[in-house]
Design a protein around this motif. Structure first.
Motif, short mmCIF file in Angstrom:
data_model
loop_
_atom_site.label_atom_id
_atom_site.label_comp_id
_atom_site.label_asym_id
_atom_site.label_seq_id
_atom_site.Cartn_x
_atom_site.Cartn_y
_atom_site.Cartn_z
N MET A 130 0.82 -1.20 0.00
CA MET A 130 0.00 0.00 0.00
C MET A 130 0.85 1.26 0.00
SD MET A 130 -3.25 -1.04 2.32
CE MET A 130 -4.23 0.12 1.40
N GLU A 131 2.01 1.21 0.67
CA GLU A 131 2.84 2.41 0.79
C GLU A 131 3.74 2.63 -0.42
OE1 GLU A 131 5.08 4.57 4.51
OE2 GLU A 131 5.39 2.43 4.25
N VAL A 132 4.20 1.54 -1.03
CA VAL A 132 5.15 1.66 -2.14
C VAL A 132 4.46 1.49 -3.49
CG1 VAL A 132 7.24 0.67 -3.17
CG2 VAL A 132 7.04 0.85 -0.69
N LEU A 187 22.59 8.65 -2.71
CA LEU A 187 23.59 8.28 -3.72
C LEU A 187 23.13 7.08 -4.51
CD1 LEU A 187 26.46 8.48 -4.94
CD2 LEU A 187 27.24 7.00 -3.06
N PHE A 188 22.57 6.09 -3.84
CA PHE A 188 22.07 4.90 -4.53
C PHE A 188 21.00 5.26 -5.55
CE2 PHE A 188 18.80 1.63 -4.89
CZ PHE A 188 19.54 0.52 -5.24
N VAL A 189 20.02 6.07 -5.15
CA VAL A 189 18.94 6.44 -6.07
C VAL A 189 19.49 7.25 -7.25
CG1 VAL A 189 16.78 7.71 -6.29
CG2 VAL A 189 17.21 6.35 -4.25
N ARG A 190 20.41 8.17 -6.97
CA ARG A 190 20.99 8.98 -8.05
C ARG A 190 21.73 8.12 -9.06
NH1 ARG A 190 19.35 14.36 -8.49
NH2 ARG A 190 19.11 15.25 -6.42
N VAL A 191 22.55 7.20 -8.58
CA VAL A 191 23.31 6.33 -9.50
C VAL A 191 22.36 5.41 -10.26
CG1 VAL A 191 25.05 4.51 -9.63
CG2 VAL A 191 25.39 6.45 -8.09
N ALA A 192 21.37 4.85 -9.56
CA ALA A 192 20.44 3.92 -10.22
C ALA A 192 19.63 4.61 -11.31
CB ALA A 192 19.50 3.31 -9.18
N ARG A 193 19.41 5.90 -11.19
CA ARG A 193 18.62 6.63 -12.19
C ARG A 193 19.47 7.31 -13.26
NH1 ARG A 193 13.75 9.39 -8.63
NH2 ARG A 193 12.68 7.44 -8.16
N GLY A 248 13.84 2.36 4.36
CA GLY A 248 12.90 3.47 4.40
C GLY A 248 13.33 4.65 3.56
N ALA A 249 14.65 4.94 3.53
CA ALA A 249 15.15 6.10 2.78
C ALA A 249 15.12 5.85 1.28
CB ALA A 249 16.56 6.43 3.24
N VAL A 250 15.49 4.66 0.84
CA VAL A 250 15.52 4.37 -0.60
C VAL A 250 14.11 4.31 -1.17
CG1 VAL A 250 16.08 2.61 -2.32
CG2 VAL A 250 17.76 3.22 -0.57
N LEU A 251 13.21 3.67 -0.44
CA LEU A 251 11.84 3.49 -0.95
C LEU A 251 10.91 4.62 -0.54
CD1 LEU A 251 11.34 -0.32 -0.20
CD2 LEU A 251 12.19 0.74 -2.29
N PHE A 309 12.26 5.19 -4.69
CA PHE A 309 12.97 4.56 -5.80
C PHE A 309 12.03 4.16 -6.93
CE2 PHE A 309 14.44 0.72 -7.92
CZ PHE A 309 15.69 1.12 -8.37
N PHE A 310 10.83 3.68 -6.60
CA PHE A 310 9.92 3.19 -7.63
C PHE A 310 9.09 4.30 -8.26
CE2 PHE A 310 10.57 -0.64 -5.00
CZ PHE A 310 11.08 -1.46 -5.99
#
Length: 400
Positions: free
Chosen positions: A4-6, A69-75, A193-196, A239-240
């Motif tokens: 429900m949250e993601v 950093l993870f989200v920036r690199v992944a995108r 929690g931070a990534v998603l 992230f999604f």
């Protein structure tokens, strides 16, 4: 809660019940087949002193920056995807192989490594490899367009970062600092929690993986600080959430949120009759006797679109013309020859929401949808039709 949250990005009664039912059945089947063993057998790990809270905040701040950093690199896929897909596969394989040559723990999902981290069984260099190497390798793999799970890797990386922070805290304040196991658990939840951008899902994961309700208080602090750091300092949303309009994901837009809470039957028009394209005047009169709003004109072949004619247009034509007007040699009139409002229809299922109907109207480039249910072979069961005007009237409605 994760779903429900993601995925759904909102909490509603209509959404909550089927999700909870699916989760319950899945958990019961898993327990019957595999048993009820806990993922991580931990006991006695708790927040021993409130003096740990400032260090937890600093640790969560670091985790939030790494999550950003993870989200920036992944995108950063626009740069990576300039290469052919085989070249991207080779690049990722070489990078993972190079790191795994010295630290094989970076391979795979990493739950075995996470278990070792939580039991304080990994050396410092392995923790660094998992915290930085696994996080960046996963992000680069995603950026290269290679399908890969991220939940497991970010839990492992977050646990490793938390364990490192716990070790550093133990060196600085050996008398009062909690053990690295506590920080590893909090880091795991904070990174998720931070990534998603899903704080409740992260807290529930922390509770369910550890079965330790005493971790909820420091967990809330860590998850909130890490999530705010990733969002506010790094400018990263969940992230999604990748497709945005005016800075918002479609499900975050107020209009789409409102439409996603209402199902199609709530606003569809049910007063309709179905008929072939050609009918006699007696058949046409019988259709109008049912006092429909719309006349659904079914076509002879499936590749021809289903049409809807305003019943008022047929009634007007019947009043204005005598029995011989527009009648073919078989004594039938052609409903496609009658002047009036006719809408081309596309199908939608009965369980759809108004947001799904709105999207289908736009993708099919039609002005109305017929609502079908059941699976009777050879014949559609049509419950009603929903027009673009009906959806617009719904979200413009005001009780004032």
């Amino acid at each position: 809660i994760f779903a429900m949250e993601v995925v759904m990005m909102e909490y509603t009664i209509t959404g909550f019940m089927p999700v909870i039912l699916a989760s319950t059945i899945g958990a019961l089947v898993a327990r019957v087949v595999y048993g009820g063993e806990r993922p991580f057998q931990l006991s006695g790990v708790e927040l021993e002193s409130l003096f740990d809270l400032p260090w937890i905040v600093l640790s969560a701040l670091l985790i939030g920056l790494l999550a950003g950093l993870f989200v920036r690199v992944a995108r950063s896929g626009n740069v990576m995807k300039r290469l052919p897909f085989p070249a991207r596969l080779v690049l990722v394989g070489l990078l993972v192989g190079a790191v795994a040559w010295w630290y094989p723990q970076v391979q795979g999902m990493g739950y075995d490594s996470l278990g070792a981290i939580l039991n304080d069984a990994e050396p410092l260099d392995v923790l660094l490899a998992l915290a930085i190497g696994k996080l960046l390798l996963t992000a680069i793999t995603v950026a290269c367009g290679i399908p890969v799970s991220i939940i497991g890797p970010i839990l492992v990386a977050g646990g490793a970062v938390g364990a490192l922070c716990g070790l550093l805290g133990g060196w600085l304040l050996p008398e009062i600092a909690a053990g690295p196991e506590l920080y590893a658990m909090l880091g795991m939840a904070a990174m998720m929690g931070a990534v998603l951008q899903a704080p409740l899902a992260a807290l529930m994961a922390l509770l369910e993986l550890t079965h330790n309700p005493g971790l909820i208080l420091p967990g809330m602090l860590a998850v909130v600080v890490a999530g705010l750091t990733s969002r506010q300092l790094c400018g990263c949303d969940g992230f999604f959430i990748s497709v945005t309009r005016h800075g918002l994901h479609p499900l975050q837009q107020p209009l789409m949120q409102a439409l996603s809470r209402v199902s199609v039957p709530a606003v569809m028009e049910r007063a309709l009759v179905r008929t072939p394209r050609r009918v006699t005047r007696a058949e046409a009169k019988a259709l109008l006797d049912a006092k429909p709003e719309w006349v659904i004109i079914e076509r002879s072949r499936d590749d021809k679109p289903t049409l809807a004619l305003k019943a008022a247009a047929l009634a007007r034509w019947m009043l204005e013309h005598d029995e011989n007007d527009n009648i073919d040699k078989d004594g039938r009139l052609d409903l496609l020859e009658i002047p009036g409002q006719r809408l081309e229809l596309a199908p939608i299922h009965l369980q759809a929401t108004l947001s799904e109907a709105f999207d289908r109207l736009n993708t099919k480039h039609v002005d109305a949808l017929y609502v079908e249910h059941g699976h009777r072979p050879g014949k559609k069961r049509i419950s009603g039709i929903i027009t673009r005007d009906a959806i617009e009237r719904y979200y413009r409605f005001s009780d004032t």
